[in-house]
Write a protein that holds these residues in place. Sequence first.
Motif, PDB file in Angstrom:
ATOM      1  N   THR A 152      32.536  49.460  38.174  1.00 61.81           N
ATOM      2  CA  THR A 152      32.888  48.232  38.188  1.00 61.81           C
ATOM      3  C   THR A 152      32.044  47.522  36.954  1.00 61.81           C
ATOM      4  O   THR A 152      32.609  47.009  36.099  1.00 61.81           O
ATOM      5  CB  THR A 152      32.407  47.295  39.523  1.00 61.81           C
ATOM      6  OG1 THR A 152      33.330  47.874  40.540  1.00 61.81           O
ATOM      7  CG2 THR A 152      32.906  46.030  39.327  1.00 61.81           C
ATOM      8  N   GLY A 153      30.833  47.744  36.937  1.00 61.58           N
ATOM      9  CA  GLY A 153      29.898  47.344  35.929  1.00 61.58           C
ATOM     10  C   GLY A 153      30.611  47.759  34.306  1.00 61.58           C
ATOM     11  O   GLY A 153      30.540  47.020  33.539  1.00 61.58           O
ATOM     12  N   ALA A 154      31.059  49.010  34.429  1.00 59.66           N
ATOM     13  CA  ALA A 154      31.314  49.554  33.076  1.00 59.66           C
ATOM     14  C   ALA A 154      32.585  48.788  32.817  1.00 59.66           C
ATOM     15  O   ALA A 154      32.920  48.428  31.521  1.00 59.66           O
ATOM     16  CB  ALA A 154      31.542  51.227  33.261  1.00 59.66           C
ATOM     17  N   TRP A 155      33.581  48.731  33.699  1.00 61.01           N
ATOM     18  CA  TRP A 155      34.927  47.962  33.511  1.00 61.01           C
ATOM     19  C   TRP A 155      34.633  46.516  32.914  1.00 61.01           C
ATOM     20  O   TRP A 155      35.183  46.255  31.607  1.00 61.01           O
ATOM     21  CB  TRP A 155      35.655  47.926  34.800  1.00 61.01           C
ATOM     22  CG  TRP A 155      36.918  47.351  34.457  1.00 61.01           C
ATOM     23  CD1 TRP A 155      37.283  45.897  34.829  1.00 61.01           C
ATOM     24  CD2 TRP A 155      38.031  47.582  33.766  1.00 61.01           C
ATOM     25  NE1 TRP A 155      38.528  45.722  34.475  1.00 61.01           N
ATOM     26  CE2 TRP A 155      39.021  46.678  33.815  1.00 61.01           C
ATOM     27  CE3 TRP A 155      38.517  48.920  33.465  1.00 61.01           C
ATOM     28  CZ2 TRP A 155      40.454  46.778  33.291  1.00 61.01           C
ATOM     29  CZ3 TRP A 155      39.802  49.061  32.790  1.00 61.01           C
ATOM     30  CH2 TRP A 155      40.729  47.912  32.815  1.00 61.01           C
ATOM     31  N   GLU A 199      37.768  36.050  37.651  1.00 54.91           N
ATOM     32  CA  GLU A 199      39.400  36.018  37.510  1.00 54.91           C
ATOM     33  C   GLU A 199      39.887  36.977  38.404  1.00 54.91           C
ATOM     34  O   GLU A 199      40.979  36.827  39.111  1.00 54.91           O
ATOM     35  CB  GLU A 199      39.938  36.398  35.992  1.00 54.91           C
ATOM     36  CG  GLU A 199      40.227  35.091  35.231  1.00 54.91           C
ATOM     37  CD  GLU A 199      40.851  35.324  33.872  1.00 54.91           C
ATOM     38  OE1 GLU A 199      41.879  36.495  34.010  1.00 54.91           O
ATOM     39  OE2 GLU A 199      40.759  34.495  33.047  1.00 54.91           O
ATOM     40  N   ALA A 200      39.505  38.262  38.289  1.00 49.95           N
ATOM     41  CA  ALA A 200      39.890  39.272  39.124  1.00 49.95           C
ATOM     42  C   ALA A 200      39.658  39.209  40.552  1.00 49.95           C
ATOM     43  O   ALA A 200      40.369  39.489  41.393  1.00 49.95           O
ATOM     44  CB  ALA A 200      39.214  40.656  38.686  1.00 49.95           C
ATOM     45  N   LEU A 201      38.432  38.464  41.014  1.00 46.98           N
ATOM     46  CA  LEU A 201      38.006  38.227  42.273  1.00 46.98           C
ATOM     47  C   LEU A 201      38.985  37.346  42.671  1.00 46.98           C
ATOM     48  O   LEU A 201      39.539  37.334  43.871  1.00 46.98           O
ATOM     49  CB  LEU A 201      36.584  37.523  42.278  1.00 46.98           C
ATOM     50  CG  LEU A 201      35.989  37.396  43.839  1.00 46.98           C
ATOM     51  CD1 LEU A 201      35.862  38.723  44.439  1.00 46.98           C
ATOM     52  CD2 LEU A 201      34.646  36.608  43.563  1.00 46.98           C
ATOM     53  N   ALA A 202      39.637  35.842  42.016  1.00 54.43           N
ATOM     54  CA  ALA A 202      40.456  35.162  42.672  1.00 54.43           C
ATOM     55  C   ALA A 202      41.714  35.790  42.942  1.00 54.43           C
ATOM     56  O   ALA A 202      42.413  35.284  44.055  1.00 54.43           O
ATOM     57  CB  ALA A 202      40.549  33.909  41.408  1.00 54.43           C
ATOM     58  N   PHE A 203      42.051  36.770  42.138  1.00 58.11           N
ATOM     59  CA  PHE A 203      43.475  37.427  42.373  1.00 58.11           C
ATOM     60  C   PHE A 203      43.265  38.429  43.708  1.00 58.11           C
ATOM     61  O   PHE A 203      44.148  38.228  44.437  1.00 58.11           O
ATOM     62  CB  PHE A 203      43.885  38.221  41.156  1.00 58.11           C
ATOM     63  CG  PHE A 203      45.071  38.954  41.395  1.00 58.11           C
ATOM     64  CD1 PHE A 203      46.545  38.307  41.048  1.00 58.11           C
ATOM     65  CD2 PHE A 203      45.189  40.332  41.941  1.00 58.11           C
ATOM     66  CE1 PHE A 203      47.526  39.019  41.246  1.00 58.11           C
ATOM     67  CE2 PHE A 203      46.563  41.031  42.068  1.00 58.11           C
ATOM     68  CZ  PHE A 203      47.770  40.176  41.523  1.00 58.11           C
ATOM     69  N   VAL A 242      33.507  43.834  42.961  1.00 56.43           N
ATOM     70  CA  VAL A 242      34.084  42.666  41.864  1.00 56.43           C
ATOM     71  C   VAL A 242      33.185  41.527  42.226  1.00 56.43           C
ATOM     72  O   VAL A 242      32.816  40.791  41.311  1.00 56.43           O
ATOM     73  CB  VAL A 242      35.484  42.351  41.865  1.00 56.43           C
ATOM     74  CG1 VAL A 242      35.879  41.399  40.938  1.00 56.43           C
ATOM     75  CG2 VAL A 242      36.178  43.915  41.563  1.00 56.43           C
ATOM     76  N   GLN A 243      33.111  41.294  43.388  1.00 55.52           N
ATOM     77  CA  GLN A 243      32.063  39.828  43.876  1.00 55.52           C
ATOM     78  C   GLN A 243      30.671  40.040  43.282  1.00 55.52           C
ATOM     79  O   GLN A 243      30.267  39.272  42.690  1.00 55.52           O
ATOM     80  CB  GLN A 243      32.186  39.755  45.408  1.00 55.52           C
ATOM     81  CG  GLN A 243      31.223  38.609  45.907  1.00 55.52           C
ATOM     82  CD  GLN A 243      31.980  37.283  45.801  1.00 55.52           C
ATOM     83  OE1 GLN A 243      33.019  37.064  46.355  1.00 55.52           O
ATOM     84  NE2 GLN A 243      31.344  36.487  44.983  1.00 55.52           N
ATOM     85  N   MET A 244      30.207  41.172  43.454  1.00 62.36           N
ATOM     86  CA  MET A 244      28.794  41.767  42.906  1.00 62.36           C
ATOM     87  C   MET A 244      29.010  41.339  41.278  1.00 62.36           C
ATOM     88  O   MET A 244      27.832  40.501  40.837  1.00 62.36           O
ATOM     89  CB  MET A 244      28.502  42.958  43.086  1.00 62.36           C
ATOM     90  CG  MET A 244      28.274  43.424  44.416  1.00 62.36           C
ATOM     91  SD  MET A 244      27.659  45.277  44.865  1.00 62.36           S
ATOM     92  CE  MET A 244      28.167  45.723  46.305  1.00 62.36           C
ATOM     93  N   ALA A 245      29.769  41.915  40.541  1.00 59.01           N
ATOM     94  CA  ALA A 245      30.079  41.523  39.276  1.00 59.01           C
ATOM     95  C   ALA A 245      30.023  40.048  38.956  1.00 59.01           C
ATOM     96  O   ALA A 245      29.464  39.501  38.361  1.00 59.01           O
ATOM     97  CB  ALA A 245      31.140  42.309  38.548  1.00 59.01           C
ATOM     98  N   ALA A 246      30.720  39.235  39.910  1.00 58.17           N
ATOM     99  CA  ALA A 246      30.968  37.859  39.489  1.00 58.17           C
ATOM    100  C   ALA A 246      29.498  37.247  39.803  1.00 58.17           C
ATOM    101  O   ALA A 246      29.233  36.145  39.180  1.00 58.17           O
ATOM    102  CB  ALA A 246      32.062  37.584  40.469  1.00 58.17           C
ATOM    103  N   ASP A 247      28.870  37.836  40.743  1.00 54.23           N
ATOM    104  CA  ASP A 247      27.603  37.093  41.041  1.00 54.23           C
ATOM    105  C   ASP A 247      26.315  37.521  40.167  1.00 54.23           C
ATOM    106  O   ASP A 247      25.264  37.515  40.614  1.00 54.23           O
ATOM    107  CB  ASP A 247      27.156  37.515  42.617  1.00 54.23           C
ATOM    108  CG  ASP A 247      28.115  36.814  43.390  1.00 54.23           C
ATOM    109  OD1 ASP A 247      28.910  35.746  43.136  1.00 54.23           O
ATOM    110  OD2 ASP A 247      28.252  37.121  44.756  1.00 54.23           O
ATOM    111  N   ALA A 248      26.773  38.420  39.243  1.00 52.03           N
ATOM    112  CA  ALA A 248      25.805  39.068  38.399  1.00 52.03           C
ATOM    113  C   ALA A 248      24.671  39.794  39.306  1.00 52.03           C
ATOM    114  O   ALA A 248      23.313  39.764  38.749  1.00 52.03           O
ATOM    115  CB  ALA A 248      24.911  37.949  37.404  1.00 52.03           C
TER     116      ALA A 248
END
Length: 355
Positions: free
Chosen positions: A235-238, A285-289, A347-353
């Motif tokens: 997820t981080g790489a993406w 954006e990905a999380l909202a979807f 993806v939530q982790m990515a959104a929350d940095a």
Amino acid sequence: MSQHRLPALLAAAFAALVSLSSPAAQKDQFSVCWTIYAGWMPWEYAGSQGIVDKWAKKYGIKIDVVQLNDYVESINQYTAGQFDGCTMTNMDALTIPAAGGVDSTALIVSDFSNGNDGIVLKGEGKKVADLKGTDVNLVELSVSHYLLARALDSVDLTEKDLKVVNTSDADISAAFNTDQVSAVTTWNPMLSDIKAQPGVTEVFNSSQIPGEIMDMMVVNSQTLKDNPALGKALTGAWFEVVELMNAKNAAGKAALEHMAKASGTDLAGFQAQLDTTKLFATPQEALAFSTSKQLPETMRKVAEFSFQHGLLGEGAKDTSAVGMAFANGVTSGDKGNLKLRFDPSYVQMAADAKL
């Protein structure tokens, strides 16, 4: 680009025959596979430019990112346990690994087709209703077939009102150039070639069913449960690559040029395909979807189509044969047979940095 849209065909039967490997356990080496398609080229870049290596090292693991040439074969190999993850569409995730008994998780829903797939008729001013009584050439049991079914729904027609003619993606453009073929359903780049011809009408495309033809990185659920580092690193790489693609600077342009070349086109050709691909630009954006109420509804439609076309396996009695799990505790189908999970927690982790 065409590898992305090939159908399952016998793959579900293959998956059912695969002997399920022993339960996953904690490990430090993983491999994921991908095939060429505009929405998946960030995986090529992340793999070849050391970005996956960087994120994997952060979590003390190693991840091989492997390109395969045949889309369905890549999913078959994932289903057989030869890869820990694989790029695939939502429909193929349901009808191949999940229907074959392999519990799988959509780690990242990365984009959806937003005009990349379309239906074209010869003649100007045509409408979907003009499909009645015609032969429609397409790759049978692929997302083109699903798109046709959804278009017919919009005008109260069914597949019984026309004839589907199975045509390989390699042959579809040539077929349209013959007098015998008047209508096709296909995807880019063939779609753009056909639409460029004089005297034709695109009567329906995937932008009219937004969010229904999704592209995803799917991983084995047990492997992910036992090894959350895999989910975090991928997820981080993406999202690092997607951020670079959207940077509007020299580095971003260089990345896009690299992906274009790796996919067999130039920057203009690659950009044209990205323009009809809704690639989620941020984790938010990905999380909202992935957490939307629309997602379970969409997958119910996909399950309905898949069941009607025999893609949920021989033992499937109805559309609920394969259970699916979504965000916020939502499920559909058989809760005792949950085999496809849309898990937005990484993806939530990515959104929350927090990666």
